[in-house]
Design an enzyme around this catalytic site. Structure first.
Site, mmCIF file in Angstrom:
data_model
loop_
_atom_site.group_PDB
_atom_site.id
_atom_site.type_symbol
_atom_site.label_atom_id
_atom_site.label_comp_id
_atom_site.label_asym_id
_atom_site.label_seq_id
_atom_site.Cartn_x
_atom_site.Cartn_y
_atom_site.Cartn_z
ATOM 1 N N ASP A 285 -0.337 -25.291 -42.254
ATOM 2 C CA ASP A 285 -1.732 -25.321 -41.820
ATOM 3 C C ASP A 285 -2.170 -26.719 -41.395
ATOM 4 O O ASP A 285 -1.448 -27.705 -41.601
ATOM 5 C CB ASP A 285 -2.644 -24.781 -42.937
ATOM 6 N N ASN B 257 -8.228 -20.097 -55.939
ATOM 7 C CA ASN B 257 -8.709 -18.741 -55.614
ATOM 8 C C ASN B 257 -7.575 -17.845 -55.101
ATOM 9 O O ASN B 257 -7.827 -16.753 -54.620
ATOM 10 C CB ASN B 257 -9.855 -18.806 -54.593
ATOM 11 N N HIS C 173 -5.415 -18.629 -52.635
ATOM 12 C CA HIS C 173 -5.038 -18.771 -51.221
ATOM 13 C C HIS C 173 -3.649 -19.377 -51.071
ATOM 14 O O HIS C 173 -3.199 -20.154 -51.904
ATOM 15 C CB HIS C 173 -6.103 -19.511 -50.391
ATOM 16 N N GLU D 111 -7.519 -17.397 -47.033
ATOM 17 C CA GLU D 111 -8.517 -17.280 -48.093
ATOM 18 C C GLU D 111 -8.661 -15.816 -48.536
ATOM 19 O O GLU D 111 -8.324 -14.896 -47.775
ATOM 20 C CB GLU D 111 -9.869 -17.770 -47.563
HETATM 21 C C1 GLP Z 1 -4.643 -26.733 -49.676
HETATM 22 C C2 GLP Z 1 -3.467 -26.382 -48.771
HETATM 23 C C3 GLP Z 1 -2.529 -25.404 -49.430
HETATM 24 C C4 GLP Z 1 -2.167 -25.921 -50.820
HETATM 25 C C5 GLP Z 1 -3.422 -26.024 -51.647
HETATM 26 C C6 GLP Z 1 -3.162 -26.476 -53.070
HETATM 27 O O1 GLP Z 1 -5.575 -25.724 -49.709
HETATM 28 N N1 GLP Z 1 -3.896 -25.821 -47.535
HETATM 29 O O2 GLP Z 1 -1.381 -25.219 -48.641
HETATM 30 O O3 GLP Z 1 -1.257 -25.042 -51.420
HETATM 31 O O4 GLP Z 1 -4.246 -26.979 -51.008
HETATM 32 O O5 GLP Z 1 -3.180 -27.859 -53.148
HETATM 33 P P1 GLP Z 1 -2.784 -28.707 -54.393
HETATM 34 O O6 GLP Z 1 -1.310 -28.640 -54.488
HETATM 35 O O7 GLP Z 1 -3.275 -30.089 -54.071
HETATM 36 O O8 GLP Z 1 -3.477 -28.112 -55.559
#
Ligand code: GLP
Length: 234
Positions: free
Chosen positions: A67, A136, A138, A143
């Site tokens: 993303d 959540n 995702h 989402e």
């Molecule tokens: C963002 C990214 C996701 C990632 C998520 C969790 O939303 N788009 O790909 O998995 O963060 O991030 P973290 O590992 O910092 O908790």
């Protein structure tokens, strides 16, 4: 599904980087599906060390990121391109032209999404997909929703995601509210999927992998994947 419950973040990163190393050695032209976020940092650090100390070769590898925020330029230190370059690509011998991330500045975002889907097809799909997870549920930026979105698409980020991401920006107002993300089909079609989560993700990972399969918890679709590896700190 294989589940590894490990004690520390370091153990989690070691287990996951080992999977990546073995796959890259077995198939040096692997297509790696990559994620951003703090969870992935230790994994990239391990892979950089493998490259520097044991010559792990990335020169034939291709990478496809999950993303990107809409509206941030590549040199914005919060863009996912900046994150990937600085935390991984600049320290290994991958060819920059083989590293793909959606362009969040594209004029025609729909066209950009379609082109990203075509690119993945042209690469013959993703061999090994790394996934973090949002609180959540995702994955990428898919989402919670009332249906699973299949292909690469533009997404309005949910309030809790914007709030979680705002820790990296100087204010909530500066935090992007939209992004481009791979869709659920793109992710589920990867030949192997690795879902990673630290201690704070334990609850949502368990809900995703043992609860109902529902677009309200996007990661729950991973239960249907034949080659899913979950590595969680428990
Ligand atoms: C963002 C990214 C996701 C990632 C998520 C969790 O939303 N788009 O790909 O998995 O963060 O991030 P973290 O590992 O910092 O908790």
């Amino acid at each position: 599904m294989k589940i590894y419950r490990v004690k520390t973040y370091k153990e989690m990163c070691d287990k996951i980087s080992e999977e990546f190393v073995n796959d890259i050695i077995e198939n040096p032209s692997s297509v790696l599906g990559l994620a951003t976020g703090s969870t992935a940092l230790g994994i990239y650090e391990n892979l950089i060390n493998k490259h520097k100390q044991e010559n792990l070769d990335f020169s034939f590898v291709k990478t496809v990121n999950l993303d990107e925020y809409i509206g941030l330029s590549n040199d914005n230190d919060q863009s996912y391109r900046y994150y990937m370059d600085n935390n991984f690509f600049n320290h290994i011998n991958v060819k920059k032209e083989n590293t793909f991330i959606p362009n969040g500045l594209a004029k025609d975002l729909k066209k950009e999404c379609d082109a990203y889907d075509e690119l993945i097809q042209k690469l013959n799909g993703i061999d090994i997909q790394l996934l973090g997870i949002g609180h959540n549920g995702h994955i990428g930026f898919n989402e919670p929703n009332n249906s699973f979105k299949k292909d690469t698409h533009v997404v309005d980020l949910h309030k809790e995601t914007i709030e979680a991401n705002s820790r990296f920006f100087s204010s909530i107002e500066e935090t992007p509210t939209t992004a481009i993300t791979l869709g659920i089909k793109n992710i589920i079609q990867a030949k192997k999927v690795i879902l990673a989560g630290g201690e704070d993700k334990k609850e949502i990972i368990e809900k995703a992998i043992f609860g109902d399969i529902t677009p309200e918890v996007p990661a729950s679709i991973l239960q249907l994947h034949e080659n899913l590896i979950v590595v969680m700190v428990d």
